[in-house]
Design a protein around this motif. Structure first.
Motif, mmCIF file in Angstrom:
data_model
loop_
_atom_site.group_PDB
_atom_site.id
_atom_site.type_symbol
_atom_site.label_atom_id
_atom_site.label_comp_id
_atom_site.label_asym_id
_atom_site.label_seq_id
_atom_site.Cartn_x
_atom_site.Cartn_y
_atom_site.Cartn_z
ATOM 1 N N ALA A 78 35.311 -27.332 18.930
ATOM 2 C CA ALA A 78 36.148 -27.052 20.093
ATOM 3 C C ALA A 78 35.948 -25.623 20.569
ATOM 4 O O ALA A 78 35.915 -25.349 21.764
ATOM 5 C CB ALA A 78 37.616 -27.300 19.753
ATOM 6 N N GLU B 285 40.524 -27.264 14.974
ATOM 7 C CA GLU B 285 39.844 -27.231 16.262
ATOM 8 C C GLU B 285 39.946 -25.868 16.941
ATOM 9 O O GLU B 285 39.074 -25.496 17.721
ATOM 10 C CB GLU B 285 40.418 -28.308 17.179
ATOM 11 C CG GLU B 285 40.012 -29.723 16.759
ATOM 12 C CD GLU B 285 40.440 -30.758 17.775
ATOM 13 O OE1 GLU B 285 41.101 -30.367 18.769
ATOM 14 O OE2 GLU B 285 40.113 -31.938 17.590
ATOM 15 N N SER C 88 34.509 -23.746 15.164
ATOM 16 C CA SER C 88 34.701 -25.188 15.289
ATOM 17 C C SER C 88 34.006 -25.683 16.544
ATOM 18 O O SER C 88 33.659 -24.913 17.436
ATOM 19 C CB SER C 88 36.184 -25.526 15.350
ATOM 20 O OG SER C 88 36.728 -25.090 16.579
#
Length: 276
Positions: free
Chosen positions: A22, A15, A20
């Protein structure tokens, strides 16, 4: 063995890695994490496996399932040399001795045949295995001999509910020294308990048998294919039921690949016959 057995897609990012989800929704958009490299996931970075990927690894079995399992730990360049051992030891030996002695004899037969191979060279290691089914009543089951034998075998396993799958794994390494017998051998026997669904009908057993999915497998079923519809649960290693317990196999590989000088002063040919 084709490397197509290995994952071809890049591994998913953590993450906190750039790229990613995130990271895309982060307000700051900053991270000290290193971006995952493109391409397939890296192989297991273990000294024994790294060495063997450059060497001749012989599998004393024609089982495609065992080749696929070895590919999962990155051993894809496998030289398949099926054992010619007759596998005719008496069942009176008992399940543990029967499966262990059969797997050991397979490795030894291939060793004698391949140790002086002038075309492909000496094996770095030889891996052999033997898998048997042991009914709740203690009967050793081989592959079914025909359709009716196959049906009867599966009905028995259903009616007895639980049985054991035992796989003996042997990893052998030829030694540079001239000390007899000329190789180091490590062994292990893995056990998994399999519980059939007691409500499996005769009609389902017949339908499965006629797929011919289990006709080449000890006990007459494959857990990794349609045979899973017969099984309620297992206790133990799943890959042992498939035909090769990877955790134990890797442990044997690492043990047998230890430098020979580390074994001076001890008995380097003692076989480990541990059972889990």
């Amino acid at each position: 063995m084709s490397k197509s057995l290995l994952p071809s897609e890049p591994p998913p990012p953590y993450e906190d890695e750039p790229g990613s989800n995130a990271q895309k929704t982060s307000a700051s958009g900053t991270s000290g994490a290193r971006r995952a490299p493109p391409g397939p996931p890296p192989l297991l970075n273990l000294p024994a496996l790294n060495t063997l990927r450059r060497e001749r690894v012989v599998l004393a079995s024609a089982s495609p399932r065992r080749r696929q399992l070895l590919a999962q730990i990155g051993l894809t360049n496998i030289d398949v040399c099926p054992s010619k051992f007759a596998e005719d030891l008496p069942h009176e030996l008992g399940a543990l001795n029967y499966v262990l002695e059969t797997a050991s004899a397979k490795a030894q037969e291939v060793y004698r045949r391949e140790i002086d191979n002038t075309e492909r060279g000496e094996p770095a290691i030889i891996i052999s295995a033997d898998t048997i089914i042991v009914s709740h009543a203690g009967r050793i089951l081989e592959k079914p001999r025909g359709e009716q034998d196959h049906i009867n075998m599966l009905k028995m396993l259903r009616d007895q509910v639980e049985h054991k799958v035992m796989t003996a794994v042997v990893v052998m390494k030829p030694l540079e020294s001239a000390v007899e017998p000329g190789y180091r051998m490590e062994t292990h026997v893995e056990e998994t308990t399999v519980k059939f669904d007691a409500h499996v009908t005769d009609e389902l057993i017949l339908a499965y048998v006629r797929t011919r999915d289990g006709n080449d497998k000890a006990g007459g079923y494959g857990i990794q294919t349609a045979g899973s519809i017969l099984i309620e649960k297992i206790e133990g290693a799943y890959d042992n039921v498939v035909g090769l317990p990877l955790r134990s196999t890797l442990r044997l590989i690492e043990k047998v690949m230890e430098p020979e000088e580390d074994e001076l002063g001890g008995d380097m040919f003692v076989e480990e016959e541990d059972e889990e």
